[in-house]
Scaffold this active site. Sequence first.
Site, short mmCIF file in Angstrom:
data_model
loop_
_atom_site.label_atom_id
_atom_site.label_comp_id
_atom_site.label_asym_id
_atom_site.label_seq_id
_atom_site.Cartn_x
_atom_site.Cartn_y
_atom_site.Cartn_z
N SER A 134 51.01 33.69 44.73
CA SER A 134 50.35 32.43 45.07
C SER A 134 51.33 31.27 45.12
CB SER A 134 49.30 32.15 43.98
OG SER A 134 48.92 30.80 44.01
N GLU A 136 50.72 28.58 43.92
CA GLU A 136 50.60 27.96 42.60
C GLU A 136 51.82 28.31 41.73
OE1 GLU A 136 48.13 25.87 41.89
OE2 GLU A 136 48.33 25.69 39.72
N TYR A 157 47.24 30.22 35.06
CA TYR A 157 47.10 31.08 36.25
C TYR A 157 48.45 31.21 36.96
CZ TYR A 157 45.99 32.26 41.13
OH TYR A 157 45.97 32.83 42.38
P1 NAP Z 1 38.36 35.53 44.72
O1 NAP Z 1 37.45 35.23 45.85
O2 NAP Z 1 38.22 34.81 43.44
O3 NAP Z 1 38.25 37.11 44.44
C1 NAP Z 1 38.80 37.70 43.30
C2 NAP Z 1 38.37 39.14 43.23
O4 NAP Z 1 38.90 39.71 42.02
C3 NAP Z 1 36.85 39.33 43.16
O5 NAP Z 1 36.51 40.50 43.91
C4 NAP Z 1 36.62 39.59 41.69
O6 NAP Z 1 35.46 40.34 41.42
C5 NAP Z 1 37.85 40.40 41.36
N1 NAP Z 1 38.13 40.47 39.92
C6 NAP Z 1 37.95 39.49 38.99
N2 NAP Z 1 38.28 39.97 37.78
C7 NAP Z 1 38.65 41.25 37.95
C8 NAP Z 1 39.06 42.28 37.06
N3 NAP Z 1 39.12 42.07 35.74
N4 NAP Z 1 39.38 43.51 37.56
C9 NAP Z 1 39.28 43.73 38.90
N5 NAP Z 1 38.87 42.80 39.78
C10 NAP Z 1 38.57 41.58 39.31
O7 NAP Z 1 39.89 35.37 45.17
P2 NAP Z 1 40.50 35.33 46.65
O8 NAP Z 1 40.51 33.93 47.13
O9 NAP Z 1 39.88 36.39 47.47
O10 NAP Z 1 42.02 35.70 46.35
C11 NAP Z 1 42.48 37.05 46.37
C12 NAP Z 1 43.78 37.16 45.57
O11 NAP Z 1 44.75 36.30 46.15
C13 NAP Z 1 43.67 36.72 44.12
O12 NAP Z 1 44.58 37.51 43.38
C14 NAP Z 1 44.13 35.28 44.13
O13 NAP Z 1 44.62 34.92 42.87
C15 NAP Z 1 45.21 35.34 45.19
N6 NAP Z 1 45.45 34.12 45.95
C16 NAP Z 1 44.43 33.46 46.57
C17 NAP Z 1 44.70 32.35 47.34
C18 NAP Z 1 43.61 31.60 48.06
O14 NAP Z 1 43.87 30.46 48.49
N7 NAP Z 1 42.44 32.18 48.26
C19 NAP Z 1 46.03 31.90 47.49
C20 NAP Z 1 47.04 32.62 46.85
C21 NAP Z 1 46.75 33.74 46.09
P3 NAP Z 1 34.01 39.61 41.26
O15 NAP Z 1 33.62 39.23 42.64
O16 NAP Z 1 33.15 40.63 40.66
O17 NAP Z 1 34.28 38.41 40.39
O1 G4F Z 2 40.40 24.45 45.47
P1 G4F Z 2 41.19 24.45 44.22
O2 G4F Z 2 40.48 24.80 42.97
O3 G4F Z 2 42.43 25.41 44.50
P2 G4F Z 2 43.85 25.55 43.79
O4 G4F Z 2 43.85 25.02 42.42
O5 G4F Z 2 44.87 25.01 44.72
O6 G4F Z 2 43.98 27.14 43.69
C1 G4F Z 2 43.67 27.96 44.80
O7 G4F Z 2 44.81 28.11 45.60
C2 G4F Z 2 45.91 28.81 44.96
C3 G4F Z 2 47.05 28.84 45.96
O8 G4F Z 2 47.81 27.67 45.82
C4 G4F Z 2 45.42 30.18 44.59
F1 G4F Z 2 46.44 30.90 44.07
C5 G4F Z 2 44.27 30.08 43.61
O9 G4F Z 2 43.78 31.38 43.31
C6 G4F Z 2 43.14 29.28 44.27
O10 G4F Z 2 42.64 30.04 45.34
O11 G4F Z 2 41.86 23.01 44.02
C7 G4F Z 2 42.64 22.41 45.02
C8 G4F Z 2 42.95 20.98 44.61
C9 G4F Z 2 43.52 20.86 43.19
O12 G4F Z 2 44.58 19.96 43.20
C10 G4F Z 2 42.36 20.30 42.37
O13 G4F Z 2 42.76 19.51 41.26
O14 G4F Z 2 41.74 20.24 44.61
C11 G4F Z 2 41.70 19.45 43.44
N1 G4F Z 2 40.30 19.12 43.12
C12 G4F Z 2 39.79 17.86 43.12
N2 G4F Z 2 38.51 17.91 42.75
C13 G4F Z 2 39.33 19.99 42.77
C14 G4F Z 2 38.20 19.21 42.53
N3 G4F Z 2 39.33 21.33 42.64
C15 G4F Z 2 38.15 21.93 42.28
N4 G4F Z 2 38.12 23.28 42.18
N5 G4F Z 2 37.02 21.19 42.02
C16 G4F Z 2 36.99 19.84 42.12
O15 G4F Z 2 35.97 19.20 41.88
#
Ligand code: NAP
Ligand code: G4F
Length: 348
Positions: A134, A136, A157
């Site tokens: 990520s 992050e 995280y």
């Molecule tokens: P997400 O929607 O939160 O999905 C996470 C998945 O992990 C869900 O299927 C969840 O199952 C499963 N999970 C949670 N706890 C688990 C456990 N203990 N064992 C096995 N599976 C488990 O996340 P996403 O946005 O699809 O992201 C996919 C991956 O990419 C994650 O590793 C995330 O950290 C990483 N990532 C995401 C972003 C982004 O912007 N979306 C960016 C960079 C990296 P449930 O549905 O049952 O909770």
């Molecule tokens: O949407 P966010 O919660 O995503 P964040 O923290 O960037 O993390 C996501 O992206 C990562 C990749 O960079 C992934 F690895 C991670 O698993 C996840 O998918 O927050 C985005 C921004 C932050 O700066 C947060 O402080 O939005 C700001 N924010 C402002 N108000 C908020 C809110 N975030 C959330 N969730 N809720 C709010 O009310």
Amino acid sequence: MKTALITGVTGQDGSYLAELLLANGYTVHGIISRSSSFNTERIDPFYRDPHDPEARLFLHYGDLADGTSLRRILENVRPDEIYNLGAQSHVMVSFQQPEYTADIVATGTLRLLESVRDYQAHTGRSVRIYQAGSSEMFGSTPPPQREISRFAPRSPYGVAKVAAFHYGVNYREAYDLFVACGILFNHESPRRGETFVTRKISRAVGRIRVGLQENLYLGNLGAKRDWGYAGDYVEAMWRMLQAEAPGDYVVATGVAYSVGEFCEEAFSAAGLNWRNHVRVDPRYLRPAEVQHLCGDATKARNELGWRPTVAFVDLVRMMVEHDTELAQQERTLQAAGHKVKPHTAVPA
Ligand code: NAP
Ligand code: G4F
């Protein structure tokens, strides 16, 4: 035809990736967690009953906290490719549950790598692994962030993802496992979890637009993110595992917007002025914030031929249109006397 195993198949990315792999002719196995309520909403539309001879998506109960289940599933499924997407993926939640986050995100990855290492050794079969890293992980390192930029995580995280990344690299170097680490910047879609900021905004815009809600409470409006479309990003994951050699790749659009700018675009797509509806509530501020993420995906473009296809404005509009439709359905049901409410009890 290839067989893939996906951890986190019920998540946003897992669902898009499963669809992509099925379209590419794969047999797909997904690991799902036990839940007291249904958690397969994102994959239900393309899931087929296993009695159907056409079925190519199969689900298994397992957990990244449970190494035995991972080993058993690996032996049964015998995958060519594994996509490790399972995670406690919410940054704010990781401040509240740091140990759990570390156990699933970091040690869970280690459990999976150990299982694959043993599996390869005793079967002689080789397995390619995608590790979901990520942006992050870059934390406070200023943009543009690329593969060689310093990791300076700002959340439990982020720290756990850095550990998982290094486990992946270490297993590649020590045991010659094919481990590709994607360093993906934020990617969104109508399937994004409703507690992430983009979806929280698009859901609120839809509900405000049809008169079901008045205000939206957010935290830091100044944070900047490089937001892409999740459908594009799972394509990059797949390409990483088709490459000749494993590597680490930044996947990003190269353009960043603030949370406030996302609000402005989303509300204006619905003919609304965001300043009339958005309020700041300090409960959504994080103990430590990542202020500015903007990636340089040159390596992915040059080596994998990957590039994003959905621009920021189109992504925002796609999400707002989808969530306006959801809000309209909610209003119709309410008008017919049904007591429906979105999941407002979950803090976001
Ligand atoms: P997400 O929607 O939160 O999905 C996470 C998945 O992990 C869900 O299927 C969840 O199952 C499963 N999970 C949670 N706890 C688990 C456990 N203990 N064992 C096995 N599976 C488990 O996340 P996403 O946005 O699809 O992201 C996919 C991956 O990419 C994650 O590793 C995330 O950290 C990483 N990532 C995401 C972003 C982004 O912007 N979306 C960016 C960079 C990296 P449930 O549905 O049952 O909770
Ligand atoms: O949407 P966010 O919660 O995503 P964040 O923290 O960037 O993390 C996501 O992206 C990562 C990749 O960079 C992934 F690895 C991670 O698993 C996840 O998918 O927050 C985005 C921004 C932050 O700066 C947060 O402080 O939005 C700001 N924010 C402002 N108000 C908020 C809110 N975030 C959330 N969730 N809720 C709010 O009310």
